[in-house]
Design an enzyme around this catalytic site. Structure first.
Site, PDB file in Angstrom:
ATOM      1  N   ARG A 187      18.594  17.432   1.765  1.00 43.34           N
ATOM      2  CA  ARG A 187      18.210  16.317   0.907  1.00 43.34           C
ATOM      3  C   ARG A 187      16.697  16.139   0.995  1.00 43.34           C
ATOM      4  NH1 ARG A 187      19.140   9.860   1.813  1.00 43.34           N
ATOM      5  NH2 ARG A 187      18.644   9.205  -0.316  1.00 43.34           N
ATOM      6  N   GLY A 227       7.162   5.146   8.127  1.00 39.01           N
ATOM      7  CA  GLY A 227       6.280   6.285   8.341  1.00 39.01           C
ATOM      8  C   GLY A 227       6.478   6.860   9.728  1.00 39.01           C
ATOM      9  N   SER A 228       5.474   7.541  10.219  1.00 34.41           N
ATOM     10  CA  SER A 228       5.600   8.234  11.496  1.00 34.41           C
ATOM     11  C   SER A 228       5.568   7.269  12.673  1.00 34.41           C
ATOM     12  CB  SER A 228       4.468   9.253  11.652  1.00 34.41           C
ATOM     13  OG  SER A 228       3.235   8.583  11.888  1.00 34.41           O
ATOM     14  N   GLU A 239      10.355   1.370  10.337  1.00 36.85           N
ATOM     15  CA  GLU A 239      11.300   2.477  10.156  1.00 36.85           C
ATOM     16  C   GLU A 239      10.490   3.741  10.377  1.00 36.85           C
ATOM     17  OE1 GLU A 239      12.999   5.506   9.159  1.00 36.85           O
ATOM     18  OE2 GLU A 239      12.730   4.922   7.068  1.00 36.85           O
ATOM     19  N   LEU A 240      10.692   4.341  11.554  1.00 41.24           N
ATOM     20  CA  LEU A 240       9.780   5.386  12.025  1.00 41.24           C
ATOM     21  C   LEU A 240      10.464   6.756  12.026  1.00 41.24           C
ATOM     22  CD1 LEU A 240       8.176   3.262  14.895  1.00 41.24           C
ATOM     23  CD2 LEU A 240       7.434   3.489  12.508  1.00 41.24           C
ATOM     24  N   LYS A 261       0.857  -1.188   0.000  1.00 40.44           N
ATOM     25  CA  LYS A 261       0.000   0.000   0.000  1.00 40.44           C
ATOM     26  C   LYS A 261       0.892   1.237   0.000  1.00 40.44           C
ATOM     27  CE  LYS A 261      -1.301   2.669   3.042  1.00 40.44           C
ATOM     28  NZ  LYS A 261      -1.105   3.946   2.270  1.00 40.44           N
ATOM     29  N   PRO A 262       0.975   1.925  -1.148  1.00 39.13           N
ATOM     30  CA  PRO A 262       1.763   3.160  -1.189  1.00 39.13           C
ATOM     31  C   PRO A 262       1.003   4.309  -0.538  1.00 39.13           C
ATOM     32  CG  PRO A 262       0.734   2.790  -3.312  1.00 39.13           C
ATOM     33  CD  PRO A 262       0.377   1.599  -2.449  1.00 39.13           C
ATOM     34  N   ALA A 263       1.714   5.387  -0.246  1.00 39.98           N
ATOM     35  CA  ALA A 263       1.084   6.569   0.342  1.00 39.98           C
ATOM     36  C   ALA A 263       0.067   7.161  -0.622  1.00 39.98           C
ATOM     37  CB  ALA A 263       2.145   7.610   0.685  1.00 39.98           C
ATOM     38  N   SER A 300      22.569   6.851   3.828  1.00 38.20           N
ATOM     39  CA  SER A 300      21.794   5.829   3.127  1.00 38.20           C
ATOM     40  C   SER A 300      22.659   5.087   2.111  1.00 38.20           C
ATOM     41  CB  SER A 300      20.606   6.471   2.414  1.00 38.20           C
ATOM     42  OG  SER A 300      19.767   7.126   3.340  1.00 38.20           O
TER      43      SER A 300
END
Length: 487
Positions: free
Chosen positions: A288, A238-239, A260-261, A184-186, A451
């Site tokens: 960035r 996400g958050s 990964e918040l 599910k993408p944003a 990254s």
């Protein structure tokens, strides 16, 4: 880029759900709009999945799981390799598509397509390196056989700020490990993921392995899938607030989770640092993706002897950045994702100013159309300012001064987050000492970008669970099985 070219890349994307290898409209016929954040205009409408569509996607993933798990690892890797090559071959059109739906300048979008492709190349190579073990039991009679197997159907939820790279960082290891997926993408940036689904299908990914549901009702569609019991893994970027809710939902069926918040990255500059390198690194770590990155430097701590000069140089650089639509030549600072993002950033800046911070440059939103905010530098930021505690997610650099190493480390660690920290110093002993003491999952030591597909990405504390990328990234999609052998 002219309007025809922009229209053509949007028109080329199939704007339906991708379920069981087939493009299909939402079962109720619903759609939602995708906007260009630089103009506020509607780019297109895409299918708006219902909970029933989500279930159909999970059905497809479950149905394909056994066969996909048995698929030869070499062939799984070859599919990823072909997708890697396709991403690079189509870099320009994919970059333009990303800029249109997300806002970042084209140069950064091109960089993200390359970065996204590298996850497919990396995990294409990891697919054939899934290992196990064989050992003599301590009693000498039995044997210990260890093997690794796919965790099973996986739910992947990706964010809007890196709409393609956050997809490949999850899809790559899942494909390599032999897991099927529902992605599910944003809502703000579905087009990059839809384009990626077609690329993988063209690369030979079997039907049902990857299923994509675009929706404006993330909770309504995904929570039933989490609580269904057939999915065995959730990977979310996400958050922290949303991550907590998802963890609660995953507890019901004890789903394996990767999270990964949020971040609140400290950027420490000691007075023995190479100041030119520190300023350059600060620009990379802060600007960035227009500052809309969980790895963005959020709090700058500079030792007193060089604080004024660092602030002067950073202000000079920030104030000179060209602002505009990301498709325009020379633009470095594009729009934020939506008006809510602009309002949040402005609230944080105005709060700091009211509490005594000095605004050296910027400090306000830019009138529309579009969702723009001025690159901003603040000094004398008090510890009780909201932006010292909250993730900014915008082009704002707050600077505070410290005197001692102990003070700097204590300030850096004074947060619930722990994703990444940055350290600039020429003292090797201090570099290692401070890097070890920072309560973060990653450290940029004399560099502003961390990254790397070949490195483990992730945080500690409330910045997340698990790691993506590196040699450990595939382990998030594997279960370890022990087989006791009696001789």
């Amino acid at each position: 880029m002219n309007a025809v070219t922009e229209s053509s890349v949007v028109e080329a994307v199939t704007k339906q759900l991708f379920i069981g290898g087939k493009w299909t409209p939402a079962s109720n016929g619903a759609t939602f709009a995708v906007h260009d954040p630089a103009t506020g205009q509607v780019l297109c409408e895409v299918a708006d999945a219902s909970p029933e569509d989500g279930k159909a996607a999970l059905d497809a993933a479950v149905s394909a799981q056994a066969e996909w798990a048995a698929h030869p690892p070499r062939e799984r890797g070859e599919i990823l390799r072909r997708a890697y090559e396709a991403l690079l071959a189509r870099q320009e059109e994919l970059a333009l598509l990303m800029t249109l739906e997300m806002g970042k300048p084209l140069a950064e979008s091109r960089g993200e397509v390359s970065y996204a492709a590298e996850f497919f190349r990396w995990f294409a190579e990891e697919a054939v390196r899934i290992d196990g073990g064989y050992a003599v039991a301590p009693n000498g009679v039995g044997r210990v056989l260890v093997t690794k197997q796919p965790v099973g159907p996986s739910l992947l939820i990706t964010p809007w700020n890196f709409p393609m790279a956050m997809g490949t960082r999850k899809i790559g290891p899942a494909v390599a490990a032999g897991c099927t997926m529902v992605v599910k993408p944003a809502e703000q940036t579905p087009l990059s993921m839809l384009a990626l689904a077609q690329i993988l299908a063209d690369a030979g990914l079997p039907e049902g392995v990857l299923n994509v549901v675009t929706t404006s009702d993330a909770g309504g569609v995904m929570e039933p899938l989490i609580r269904d019991g057939r999915a065995r893994k959730l990977s979310f970027t996400g958050s922290t607030a949303v991550g907590r809710k998802l963890l609660e939902q995953c507890a019901d069926k004890v789903l394996r989770t990767s999270m990964e918040l949020g971040g609140n990255a400290p950027f420490l500059v000691f007075d023995d640092a190479d100041l030119d390198a520190a300023v350059e690194g600060a620009m990379q770590a802060k600007m960035r993706n227009i500052g809309e990155a969980c790895t963005a430097a959020n709090r700058f701590y500079v030792q007193r002897g060089i604080a004024d000069e660092f602030a002067r140089r950073l202000t000079e650089r920030m104030s000179a950045l060209p602002i505009g639509r990301g498709t325009e030549d020379g633009v470095v600072v594009g729009p934020l994702i939506d008006q809510a993002a602009v309002e949040k950033v402005d609230t944080l800046v105005q709060d700091a100013a009211r509490r005594g911070a000095e605004v050296l440059t910027g400090g306000s939103a830019i009138d529309g159309p579009g969702h723009f905010y001025q690159p901003t530098v603040l000094t004398d930021v008090p510890t009780d300012a909201l932006l010292a505690r909250e993730e900014i997610f915008g082009p704002v650099a707050p600077i505070s001064v410290f005197d001692t190493e102990e003070e700097a480390v204590a300030a850096a660690n004074d947060t619930e987050y722990g994703l990444v920290g940055y350290v600039y110093t020429s003292d090797v002993k201090r570099a290692l000492r401070v890097s070890e003491r920072l309560e973060t999952g990653m450290v940029g030591l004399n560099q502003g970008i961390v990254s790397n597909p070949a490195a483990p990405f992730g945080g500690v504390k409330q910045s997340g669970l698990g790691r993506e990328g590196g040699t450990v990234g595939i382990d998030e999609f594997l279960e370890t099985k022990y087989i006791a052998v009696s001789l």
